[in-house]
Design a protein around this motif. Structure first.
Motif, PDB file in Angstrom:
ATOM      1  N   ASP A 154       0.787  -1.073   0.088  1.00 48.68           N
ATOM      2  CA  ASP A 154      -0.090   0.108  -0.109  1.00 48.68           C
ATOM      3  C   ASP A 154       0.912   1.093   0.070  1.00 48.68           C
ATOM      4  OD1 ASP A 154      -2.219   1.484   0.047  1.00 48.68           O
ATOM      5  OD2 ASP A 154      -2.636   1.348   2.214  1.00 48.68           O
ATOM      6  N   GLY A 155       0.731   2.098  -1.098  1.00 48.61           N
ATOM      7  CA  GLY A 155       1.521   3.397  -1.306  1.00 48.61           C
ATOM      8  C   GLY A 155       2.651   3.160  -2.165  1.00 48.61           C
ATOM      9  N   PRO A 156       3.146   4.368  -2.178  1.00 49.20           N
ATOM     10  CA  PRO A 156       4.414   4.345  -3.269  1.00 49.20           C
ATOM     11  C   PRO A 156       5.548   3.419  -2.888  1.00 49.20           C
ATOM     12  CG  PRO A 156       4.372   6.220  -2.131  1.00 49.20           C
ATOM     13  CD  PRO A 156       3.210   5.572  -1.632  1.00 49.20           C
ATOM     14  N   PRO A 157       6.381   3.073  -3.789  1.00 46.90           N
ATOM     15  CA  PRO A 157       7.624   2.444  -3.312  1.00 46.90           C
ATOM     16  C   PRO A 157       8.775   3.301  -2.825  1.00 46.90           C
ATOM     17  CG  PRO A 157       7.314   2.160  -5.841  1.00 46.90           C
ATOM     18  CD  PRO A 157       6.147   2.958  -5.257  1.00 46.90           C
ATOM     19  N   ILE A 158       9.626   2.984  -2.081  1.00 43.90           N
ATOM     20  CA  ILE A 158      10.747   3.774  -1.604  1.00 43.90           C
ATOM     21  C   ILE A 158      11.642   3.929  -2.802  1.00 43.90           C
ATOM     22  CG2 ILE A 158      12.569   3.697  -0.137  1.00 43.90           C
ATOM     23  CD1 ILE A 158       9.659   3.881   1.300  1.00 43.90           C
ATOM     24  N   LYS A 159      11.960   2.855  -3.484  1.00 44.24           N
ATOM     25  CA  LYS A 159      12.674   2.805  -4.741  1.00 44.24           C
ATOM     26  C   LYS A 159      12.648   1.403  -5.302  1.00 44.24           C
ATOM     27  CE  LYS A 159      17.084   2.331  -2.181  1.00 44.24           C
ATOM     28  NZ  LYS A 159      18.398   2.549  -2.203  1.00 44.24           N
ATOM     29  N   VAL A 160      12.996   1.633  -6.521  1.00 43.94           N
ATOM     30  CA  VAL A 160      13.054   0.391  -7.613  1.00 43.94           C
ATOM     31  C   VAL A 160      14.596   0.289  -7.948  1.00 43.94           C
ATOM     32  CG1 VAL A 160      12.262  -0.493  -9.479  1.00 43.94           C
ATOM     33  CG2 VAL A 160      10.847   0.785  -8.273  1.00 43.94           C
ATOM     34  N   SER A 161      15.251  -0.822  -7.538  1.00 44.51           N
ATOM     35  CA  SER A 161      16.427  -1.117  -7.817  1.00 44.51           C
ATOM     36  C   SER A 161      16.701  -2.369  -8.773  1.00 44.51           C
ATOM     37  CB  SER A 161      17.303  -1.327  -6.648  1.00 44.51           C
ATOM     38  OG  SER A 161      18.539  -1.590  -6.721  1.00 44.51           O
ATOM     39  N   VAL A 162      17.684  -2.160  -9.665  1.00 41.10           N
ATOM     40  CA  VAL A 162      18.096  -3.174 -10.655  1.00 41.10           C
ATOM     41  C   VAL A 162      19.361  -3.859 -10.114  1.00 41.10           C
ATOM     42  CG1 VAL A 162      18.918  -3.811 -12.919  1.00 41.10           C
ATOM     43  CG2 VAL A 162      17.319  -2.256 -12.698  1.00 41.10           C
ATOM     44  N   CYS A 163      19.688  -5.090  -9.668  1.00 47.78           N
ATOM     45  CA  CYS A 163      20.911  -5.483  -9.314  1.00 47.78           C
ATOM     46  C   CYS A 163      21.556  -6.520 -10.080  1.00 47.78           C
ATOM     47  CB  CYS A 163      20.574  -6.298  -7.923  1.00 47.78           C
ATOM     48  SG  CYS A 163      22.057  -7.015  -7.244  1.00 47.78           S
ATOM     49  N   GLN A 167      21.333 -12.916 -10.415  1.00 44.34           N
ATOM     50  CA  GLN A 167      21.471 -13.607 -11.858  1.00 44.34           C
ATOM     51  C   GLN A 167      20.992 -14.928 -11.561  1.00 44.34           C
ATOM     52  OE1 GLN A 167      24.663 -12.813 -14.284  1.00 44.34           O
ATOM     53  NE2 GLN A 167      25.203 -10.899 -13.503  1.00 44.34           N
ATOM     54  N   ARG A 168      21.700 -15.553 -10.458  1.00 44.43           N
ATOM     55  CA  ARG A 168      21.487 -17.158 -10.072  1.00 44.43           C
ATOM     56  C   ARG A 168      19.894 -17.283  -9.678  1.00 44.43           C
ATOM     57  NH1 ARG A 168      26.907 -17.305  -8.137  1.00 44.43           N
ATOM     58  NH2 ARG A 168      28.178 -18.409  -9.832  1.00 44.43           N
ATOM     59  N   ARG A 169      19.713 -16.392  -8.541  1.00 41.20           N
ATOM     60  CA  ARG A 169      18.299 -16.485  -8.136  1.00 41.20           C
ATOM     61  C   ARG A 169      17.167 -16.193  -9.289  1.00 41.20           C
ATOM     62  NH1 ARG A 169      14.955 -12.448  -7.003  1.00 41.20           N
ATOM     63  NH2 ARG A 169      16.270 -10.947  -7.064  1.00 41.20           N
ATOM     64  N   THR A 170      17.571 -15.427 -10.116  1.00 42.25           N
ATOM     65  CA  THR A 170      16.250 -15.110 -11.208  1.00 42.25           C
ATOM     66  C   THR A 170      16.283 -16.114 -12.450  1.00 42.25           C
ATOM     67  OG1 THR A 170      17.533 -13.395 -12.368  1.00 42.25           O
ATOM     68  CG2 THR A 170      15.987 -12.683 -10.432  1.00 42.25           C
ATOM     69  N   GLY A 171      17.680 -16.656 -12.550  1.00 42.86           N
ATOM     70  CA  GLY A 171      17.684 -17.425 -13.867  1.00 42.86           C
ATOM     71  C   GLY A 171      17.975 -16.379 -15.073  1.00 42.86           C
ATOM     72  N   SER A 172      18.248 -15.063 -14.859  1.00 38.39           N
ATOM     73  CA  SER A 172      18.140 -14.024 -15.691  1.00 38.39           C
ATOM     74  C   SER A 172      19.285 -13.167 -15.355  1.00 38.39           C
ATOM     75  CB  SER A 172      17.078 -13.100 -15.452  1.00 38.39           C
ATOM     76  OG  SER A 172      16.925 -12.070 -16.635  1.00 38.39           O
ATOM     77  N   SER A 173      19.338 -12.132 -16.432  1.00 42.34           N
ATOM     78  CA  SER A 173      20.754 -11.175 -16.320  1.00 42.34           C
ATOM     79  C   SER A 173      20.811 -10.308 -15.142  1.00 42.34           C
ATOM     80  CB  SER A 173      20.811 -10.346 -17.599  1.00 42.34           C
ATOM     81  OG  SER A 173      20.886 -11.202 -18.665  1.00 42.34           O
ATOM     82  N   PHE A 174      19.733  -9.909 -14.485  1.00 39.18           N
ATOM     83  CA  PHE A 174      19.480  -9.367 -13.277  1.00 39.18           C
ATOM     84  C   PHE A 174      18.500  -9.548 -12.645  1.00 39.18           C
ATOM     85  CE2 PHE A 174      18.370  -6.829 -17.052  1.00 39.18           C
ATOM     86  CZ  PHE A 174      17.136  -6.302 -16.952  1.00 39.18           C
ATOM     87  N   GLY A 175      18.113  -8.918 -11.529  1.00 43.12           N
ATOM     88  CA  GLY A 175      17.167  -8.835 -10.935  1.00 43.12           C
ATOM     89  C   GLY A 175      16.478  -7.576 -10.255  1.00 43.12           C
ATOM     90  N   VAL A 176      15.277  -7.392 -10.266  1.00 41.69           N
ATOM     91  CA  VAL A 176      14.654  -5.929 -10.054  1.00 41.69           C
ATOM     92  C   VAL A 176      13.988  -6.086  -8.768  1.00 41.69           C
ATOM     93  CG1 VAL A 176      13.429  -4.080 -10.823  1.00 41.69           C
ATOM     94  CG2 VAL A 176      14.567  -5.459 -12.393  1.00 41.69           C
ATOM     95  N   ALA A 177      14.243  -5.078  -7.670  1.00 43.70           N
ATOM     96  CA  ALA A 177      13.567  -5.244  -6.407  1.00 43.70           C
ATOM     97  C   ALA A 177      12.994  -3.698  -6.209  1.00 43.70           C
ATOM     98  CB  ALA A 177      14.582  -5.172  -5.242  1.00 43.70           C
ATOM     99  N   VAL A 178      11.450  -3.940  -5.929  1.00 39.97           N
ATOM    100  CA  VAL A 178      10.738  -2.782  -5.662  1.00 39.97           C
ATOM    101  C   VAL A 178      10.533  -2.808  -4.147  1.00 39.97           C
ATOM    102  CG1 VAL A 178       8.463  -1.758  -5.969  1.00 39.97           C
ATOM    103  CG2 VAL A 178       9.753  -3.124  -7.686  1.00 39.97           C
TER     104      VAL A 178
END
Length: 131
Positions: free
Chosen positions: A17-26, A32-43
């Motif tokens: 509920d409400g706006p995110p504090i930040k959105v971060s690309v890692c 990379q291992r956790r997502t099986g992709s080239s990066f993760g994105v945390a909101v």
């Protein structure tokens, strides 16, 4: 504004509920291992503004800071939906790809860019987010 995020099968979800504090690309190798992709994105949201629903399994690991990150994933489909980073007390990170509505969730920062794949190019302004 309330936003809902859920796993692939819908058994685990979280509402913010409400706006995110930040959105971060890692770009770190662990993401990379956790997502099986080239990066993760945390909101990131204030933990008090989130509400979890459904059963989750968890995995805890140490980050480069020496503090833990506890990842919560669906025991049915295996999708990581959210995590709690000890180095950011009071915040809950939600995986961008799990949101039903991803509008206005533009990244405001990128981290571990030294581990970024050379072919990954991101363009973001980060407008509207606070550190």
């Amino acid at each position: 504004m309330k936003r809902k995020a859920s796993c692939s099968c819908g058994a685990l979800s979280i509402e913010a509920d409400g706006p995110p504090i930040k959105v971060s690309v890692c770009h770190c190798m662990a993401c990379q291992r956790r997502t099986g992709s080239s990066f993760g994105v945390a909101v990131f949201f204030e933990s008090e503004a989130t509400k979890e629903a459904g059963a989750s399994s968890s995995y805890k690991r140490l980050g480069d800071s020496g503090k833990s990150l506890e990842f919560h994933f669906c025991p049915v489909c295996g999708a990581t939906v959210f995590w709690k980073p000890e180095f950011r007390p009071g915040l809950t990170a939600i995986a961008l790809g799990c949101f039903d509505d991803k509008r206005d969730l533009e990244p405001s920062q990128a981290v571990y860019e030294d581990q970024r794949h050379s072919w990954v190019l991101l363009n973001f302004t980060g407008a509207g987010y606070r550190d």
